[in-house]
Write an enzyme that holds these catalytic residues in place. Structure first.
Site, mmCIF file in Angstrom:
data_model
loop_
_atom_site.group_PDB
_atom_site.id
_atom_site.type_symbol
_atom_site.label_atom_id
_atom_site.label_comp_id
_atom_site.label_asym_id
_atom_site.label_seq_id
_atom_site.Cartn_x
_atom_site.Cartn_y
_atom_site.Cartn_z
ATOM 1 N N TYR A 56 -9.605 61.639 10.129
ATOM 2 C CA TYR A 56 -9.026 62.909 10.581
ATOM 3 C C TYR A 56 -9.471 64.021 9.633
ATOM 4 C CZ TYR A 56 -5.848 60.105 13.511
ATOM 5 O OH TYR A 56 -5.314 59.227 14.422
ATOM 6 N N GLY A 208 1.055 64.227 26.147
ATOM 7 C CA GLY A 208 -0.124 64.430 26.992
ATOM 8 C C GLY A 208 -1.097 65.466 26.495
ATOM 9 N N THR A 213 4.291 69.904 27.963
ATOM 10 C CA THR A 213 5.042 70.860 27.144
ATOM 11 C C THR A 213 5.224 72.156 27.934
ATOM 12 O OG1 THR A 213 3.147 71.997 26.110
ATOM 13 C CG2 THR A 213 3.864 69.924 25.101
#
Length: 332
Positions: A56, A208, A213
């Protein structure tokens, strides 16, 4: 906050964790200070699990976590820390997978140094190297336990059959997989196998990738994001359709007086006592919406309405491109 056990006989952690990919600008710009604010809020809210990886931001996420631990030494005892390794690059810069004992330990050592830790609580193999028997890889992970560098281990994006094979060598604490109202293939065997074996199912992208949201990612922003800019669900004409199909969920959340992200998290928490969502965010206010999801008990009527609004298979487009599918195991 409700607690979830990490693996057979393992420690209890909060039923919501932090997915720290967002600390590395995966979904847009951020700063280390912003990441610190989210970690501080997590401590205030009783969120105890944090999930990161060596890839990351090529260490940026782990570095941010390590710097926070330096500033707040008490944070190390608060957080159950998980990281991953197993993704590498060849001499030409192409992605490859290396599950050798030597590679996993070398990458783990780098992660420990970045975070200022002697060991991690949970260490995953990020992607399975198909040519290497998973039994061999599991034995390598047991070796890292015996050296005291990890307390428990798991795998990311493996099939139920691979989990069963690994379990013949040693208990597997966790399997990480995408799971949300958008992505439910894990219900065709992985959810059940994890429950049977006492393995925690760590659910990434539980809202998702913003679709579930109140504020889905803008169509103007998506092309600038390397992963989503080519992802089938986020390119046209699919994205417009997916925005339209998820609007009734936003309408239901508004009717209930709750954030849509909270509704998505509450739904996922209801899937089983062994399911641990790890949403990522760059916003403290959005993080509070996610935490709110752990405080909601959805009634059978609301659960039925959610299933009616977003039935299994509703999303337009695959969850990965063909290139992104290289590594995760398909099993259904």
């Amino acid at each position: 906050m409700k607690q979830v056990q990490i693996g057979p006989g393992g420690p209890m952690v909060s039923c919501l964790g932090i997915g720290a990919m967002s600390f590395a600008e995966f979904y847009g710009p951020t700063t280390e200070e912003n990441s610190y604010a989210i970690l501080a809020e997590a401590m205030d809210q009783g969120v105890t699990h944090i999930d990161t990886s060596n890839v990351y931001g090529m260490g940026r996420s782990e570095k941010a976590i390590g710097q926070f631990f330096k500033q707040r030494p008490e944070a190390r005892d608060h957080f159950h820390v998980a990281t991953k390794a197993g993704i590498s690059r060849d001499a030409d810069g192409n992605r490859k997978y290396d599950n050798s004992a030597e590679h996993l330990e070398a990458e783990l050592d780098k992660s420990l140094a970045l975070m200022g830790l002697d060991c991690v609580d949970l260490f995953y193999v990020h992607r399975r190297e198909a040519e290497r028997p998973i039994e061999e890889v599991t034995q390598s992970l047991v070796g890292l336990q015996e050296k005291g560098k990890i307390k428990a281990f798991g795998f990311s994006e493996i099939a139920p059959s691979s989990l069963r094979r690994a379990r013949t060598v040693a208990p597997v604490a966790a399997v990480q997989s995408e799971y949300s109202l958008s992505t439910r293939f894990v219900e065709m065997g992985l959810v059940q196998t994890c429950a049977e074996l006492g393995t925690t199912l760590v659910a990434f992208s539980p809202v998702g990738r913003s679709l579930l949201t109140d504020d889905p990612l803008s169509k103007d922003v998506i092309p600038s994001l390397p992963f989503l800019g080519t992802n089938p669900r986020f390119i046209e004409p699919n994205y417009d359709v997916n925005l339209r199909l998820t609007q009734p969920l936003r309408d239901l959340a508004a009717e209930l007086g709750e954030p849509t992200a909270a509704l998505a998290i509450a739904w996922l928490v209801s899937r089983g006592d062994h399911v641990l969502p790890i949403p990522g965010t760059r916003s403290v206010s959005h993080f509070r919406d996610l935490v709110r999801g752990t405080q909601i008990t959805l009634t059978p009527d609301v659960l039925a309405r959610i299933d009616e609004i977003l039935p299994i298979g509703w999303a337009y487009g695959d969850r990965y491109t063909e290139d992104q599918w290289i590594g995760p195991e398909r099993f259904c």
